[in-house]
Design a protein around this motif. Sequence first.
Motif, PDB file in Angstrom:
ATOM      1  N   GLY A 402      61.904   4.931 -35.288  1.00  0.00           N
ATOM      2  CA  GLY A 402      63.132   4.473 -35.091  1.00  0.00           C
ATOM      3  C   GLY A 402      63.815   5.917 -34.415  1.00  0.00           C
ATOM      4  O   GLY A 402      65.093   5.490 -33.971  1.00  0.00           O
ATOM      5  N   ASP A 403      63.482   7.009 -34.503  1.00  0.00           N
ATOM      6  CA  ASP A 403      64.208   8.217 -34.046  1.00  0.00           C
ATOM      7  C   ASP A 403      64.008   8.116 -32.273  1.00  0.00           C
ATOM      8  O   ASP A 403      64.796   8.952 -31.831  1.00  0.00           O
ATOM      9  N   GLU A 408      62.090   4.739 -24.567  1.00  0.00           N
ATOM     10  CA  GLU A 408      60.807   5.229 -25.153  1.00  0.00           C
ATOM     11  C   GLU A 408      60.113   4.379 -25.996  1.00  0.00           C
ATOM     12  O   GLU A 408      58.703   4.266 -25.822  1.00  0.00           O
ATOM     13  N   ARG A 409      60.684   3.666 -26.909  1.00  0.00           N
ATOM     14  CA  ARG A 409      59.834   2.673 -27.718  1.00  0.00           C
ATOM     15  C   ARG A 409      59.336   1.645 -26.772  1.00  0.00           C
ATOM     16  O   ARG A 409      58.111   0.944 -27.093  1.00  0.00           O
ATOM     17  N   THR A 410      60.221   0.892 -25.824  1.00  0.00           N
ATOM     18  CA  THR A 410      59.668  -0.177 -25.021  1.00  0.00           C
ATOM     19  C   THR A 410      58.454   0.551 -24.178  1.00  0.00           C
ATOM     20  O   THR A 410      57.463  -0.262 -24.068  1.00  0.00           O
ATOM     21  N   ARG A 411      58.512   1.840 -23.686  1.00  0.00           N
ATOM     22  CA  ARG A 411      57.533   2.202 -22.729  1.00  0.00           C
ATOM     23  C   ARG A 411      56.321   2.158 -23.548  1.00  0.00           C
ATOM     24  O   ARG A 411      55.179   2.044 -23.143  1.00  0.00           O
ATOM     25  N   ARG A 420      46.594   0.048 -21.669  1.00  0.00           N
ATOM     26  CA  ARG A 420      46.399   1.458 -21.142  1.00  0.00           C
ATOM     27  C   ARG A 420      46.519   2.517 -22.117  1.00  0.00           C
ATOM     28  O   ARG A 420      46.182   3.926 -21.532  1.00  0.00           O
ATOM     29  N   CYS A 421      46.720   2.249 -23.104  1.00  0.00           N
ATOM     30  CA  CYS A 421      46.395   3.246 -24.253  1.00  0.00           C
ATOM     31  C   CYS A 421      45.839   2.848 -25.582  1.00  0.00           C
ATOM     32  O   CYS A 421      46.267   1.628 -25.972  1.00  0.00           O
ATOM     33  N   ARG A 422      44.886   3.327 -26.278  1.00  0.00           N
ATOM     34  CA  ARG A 422      44.138   2.470 -27.104  1.00  0.00           C
ATOM     35  C   ARG A 422      44.668   2.672 -28.405  1.00  0.00           C
ATOM     36  O   ARG A 422      44.653   1.804 -29.238  1.00  0.00           O
ATOM     37  N   LEU A 423      45.460   3.915 -28.939  1.00  0.00           N
ATOM     38  CA  LEU A 423      45.932   4.055 -30.190  1.00  0.00           C
ATOM     39  C   LEU A 423      47.580   4.037 -30.092  1.00  0.00           C
ATOM     40  O   LEU A 423      48.322   4.719 -29.147  1.00  0.00           O
ATOM     41  N   LEU A 424      48.200   3.287 -31.181  1.00  0.00           N
ATOM     42  CA  LEU A 424      49.629   3.372 -31.363  1.00  0.00           C
ATOM     43  C   LEU A 424      49.823   3.909 -32.801  1.00  0.00           C
ATOM     44  O   LEU A 424      49.486   3.213 -33.657  1.00  0.00           O
ATOM     45  N   VAL A 425      50.563   4.957 -32.962  1.00  0.00           N
ATOM     46  CA  VAL A 425      50.956   5.340 -34.200  1.00  0.00           C
ATOM     47  C   VAL A 425      52.418   4.714 -34.560  1.00  0.00           C
ATOM     48  O   VAL A 425      53.211   4.952 -33.769  1.00  0.00           O
ATOM     49  N   ALA A 426      52.715   3.944 -35.624  1.00  0.00           N
ATOM     50  CA  ALA A 426      53.838   3.292 -35.743  1.00  0.00           C
ATOM     51  C   ALA A 426      54.160   3.244 -37.328  1.00  0.00           C
ATOM     52  O   ALA A 426      53.388   3.556 -38.263  1.00  0.00           O
ATOM     53  N   THR A 427      55.677   3.258 -37.436  1.00  0.00           N
ATOM     54  CA  THR A 427      56.013   3.017 -38.657  1.00  0.00           C
ATOM     55  C   THR A 427      56.149   1.708 -38.793  1.00  0.00           C
ATOM     56  O   THR A 427      55.938   0.863 -37.987  1.00  0.00           O
TER      57      THR A 427
END
Length: 556
Positions: A402-403, A408-411, A420-427
């Motif tokens: 959220g910050d 940035e979030r959309t990208r 194009r990126c294997r890992l996504l860290v998310a809340t």
Amino acid sequence: MIPQPGNHYGGYRYTRGRGHGGSTKASRAQFQQFRREQRLKEYTSFFFKCSEQTIARKGTARPQVQIDIPENDVPVGEWEKHLFTADSKKSVGIDFDKYEDIEVKVSGRDCEQYGVLKDFANFKGLPKFIVRNIKLCNFSKPTPVQKHAVPVAMAGRDIMCCAQTGSGKTAAFLLPAFATYLKRDKHWLDEKGTVLPQALVLAPTRELACQIHGEALKFSNMSGFRCVCVYGGTGFKGQLQELSGGADIILATPGRLIDLINSGVTSLRNCCYLCLDEADRMLDMGFEPQIRAIVLEADMPSSKDGRQTLMFSATFPEDMQKLAADFMGDYVWIGIGRVGATTDSITQKLIEVTPNGKIEPLLNLLQKVEGPTLVFVAKKKTAGWLSKFLNTQGHRCLCIHGDLSQPERTRSLHTFKSNRCRLLVATDVAARGLDISDVTHVVNFDLPSNIDDYVHRIGRTGRAGRRGLATSLVVPGNSRDGNDNISKQLIKVLKDAKQKVPEFLVAMAERKDKRSHKNSSSRNYNNNNNSRFGGYDYRYQSWNRNPTPHYNKQPP
């Protein structure tokens, strides 16, 4: 800077240091609020200049232009090719061909009279443009939620629907709007330039609002209807410029919509179709006052005046149902059995760890399991440092929370979706409603505090008939980092999904029972007869504990 009487900033002047009118923090907040109001006034003035130009050029009504719908089902022109290209390559969602026997519960007054949508092409209520767009979306046949919700919605009844993410809920509430409720003779703008939408869809996050907007553009293709998406965290002028051309349906987050209503940019007096997606989350994460302001305190027609209200979510606990009922009339409840989260398409594994011992198990998991991986954490700051740490360990990683700014979030989300990126860290902002295909592994670095969020998280994998893996790092104990509070509900979910229940989790549940001396779930989850559903019609539950698919009498 400290506010002092006498400056042009709303009657205040600013000096450095403490004293003279309060703390620096409070003064900064006051000044930021003043600047926000000033910017809103500037944006409002900009909008009405744009809407004046629209009225001068086109008038307040929609141009009455006859649109010729092509007979073939091939995209025509660059716009259609761009709009439907992704759907021609792959169909995202659950493969319901494998789940013909999904259990469905429908309850409410005269609910059995509406029938079932068996085929899109032969359903009388769907206009030609919708039937064609459905074919371009590669929808071969209705999903269970669409079969039951679309006929009820097109008949004008309010709906409270519980169906998991990926089950086709978006189409279930958008199709009736375009087929029945949006009228071509309604004006887009009034004589002052205020936007007059006929339908409104509210979502808890910017990403989900954008995702619904994308689907709305597909279904409204060649209809002449305008769909506009508004949300906070990004530039306001572009959205206002889009709104100044008029809108039939607005997809919005609550905060940004309230700004539009308060500034006079938008009026809801013509809005007779309201939908809340991820409704339980909307009412549970602090949006309730904003929802009440929009639905009950603005100029939107009430249920008695003909407004239709639809609420959709993957989980609907009893307390959320009671709260949601405040905004609805005589509604029909539709419960669709889960697919994926309670079948063997998702393997659920639990690993016992200490609060400070999560990094090594996570790195081992990332080495052993290949493919796109979603790592869920509880806090925004955890998402930031964990993604940076994983990058130092040779894992290309992005984060979403959220910050971050909306661009940035959309990208980050687009990069992850495009592999194009294997890992996504998310809340949990990424756990609700977002349709992310091809995720092979979900890791709960921090377990959520309630079972509903757990169900939403693991639902990101095992989609479209694929196999999925969900691994959770579990901390025994009742401390701030401990997960004893969720142990009982987690055991029930694992058992119903025919998954192995580790001994340490059973011990955690026993310790919890000894401490609390209670056997019921705090969120009524264990009161369900079968966790294949994310909720039951509480009206019927309190009236008769042995529900049947339909009933004709209203519960007392």
